[in-house]
Write an enzyme that holds these catalytic residues in place. Sequence first.
Site, PDB file in Angstrom:
ATOM      1  N   ILE A   1       0.873  -1.183   0.000  1.00 20.57           N
ATOM      2  CA  ILE A   1       0.000   0.000   0.000  1.00 20.57           C
ATOM      3  C   ILE A   1       0.905   1.226   0.000  1.00 20.57           C
ATOM      4  O   ILE A   1       1.453   1.610   1.028  1.00 20.57           O
ATOM      5  CB  ILE A   1      -0.937   0.030   1.221  1.00 20.57           C
ATOM      6  N   HIS A   2       1.082   1.807  -1.173  1.00 22.16           N
ATOM      7  CA  HIS A   2       1.911   3.006  -1.327  1.00 22.16           C
ATOM      8  C   HIS A   2       1.001   4.219  -1.493  1.00 22.16           C
ATOM      9  O   HIS A   2      -0.203   4.128  -1.255  1.00 22.16           O
ATOM     10  CB  HIS A   2       2.894   2.839  -2.486  1.00 22.16           C
ATOM     11  N   ALA A   3       1.564   5.338  -1.878  1.00 22.95           N
ATOM     12  CA  ALA A   3       0.838   6.619  -1.860  1.00 22.95           C
ATOM     13  C   ALA A   3      -0.472   6.620  -2.656  1.00 22.95           C
ATOM     14  O   ALA A   3      -1.489   7.093  -2.160  1.00 22.95           O
ATOM     15  CB  ALA A   3       1.738   7.748  -2.342  1.00 22.95           C
TER      16      ALA A   3
ATOM     17  N   PRO B   1      -2.654   4.101  -3.797  1.00 20.86           N
ATOM     18  CA  PRO B   1      -3.791   3.387  -3.211  1.00 20.86           C
ATOM     19  C   PRO B   1      -4.143   3.871  -1.806  1.00 20.86           C
ATOM     20  O   PRO B   1      -5.311   3.849  -1.425  1.00 20.86           O
ATOM     21  CB  PRO B   1      -3.347   1.924  -3.204  1.00 20.86           C
ATOM     22  N   ALA B   2      -3.162   4.334  -1.058  1.00 24.11           N
ATOM     23  CA  ALA B   2      -3.453   4.883   0.270  1.00 24.11           C
ATOM     24  C   ALA B   2      -4.349   6.106   0.140  1.00 24.11           C
ATOM     25  O   ALA B   2      -5.294   6.280   0.909  1.00 24.11           O
ATOM     26  CB  ALA B   2      -2.159   5.234   1.004  1.00 24.11           C
TER      27      ALA B   2
END
Length: 90
Positions: free
Chosen positions: A13-15, A17-18
């Site tokens: 979960i990177h920027a 999708p976050a």
Amino acid sequence: MQKTYKITDEDGIHARPATALVNTANKFKSEVFAEANNRKVTMKSILGVLSLGLEPGDLVTFITEGEDASDLLAAFDDVFSQEGLGIVYR
């Protein structure tokens, strides 16, 4: 209410999708928290979500409290599906 997912996206979960998850959470009145890696954060804060450092294979449990909690979890299902983030674990 709560639901647990297993992260399957190879990037975790990177920027991007976050941000999608936080934007979704903020559309609802209910509170929603994520528990993972012995930490608990609000899903209405991008910094909180990113601080979990979710990697492939990690389990994350979303806990909702409020009048539209079930709708919020359904919306998270949609985000996980659209973004290819993970699968429902339980």
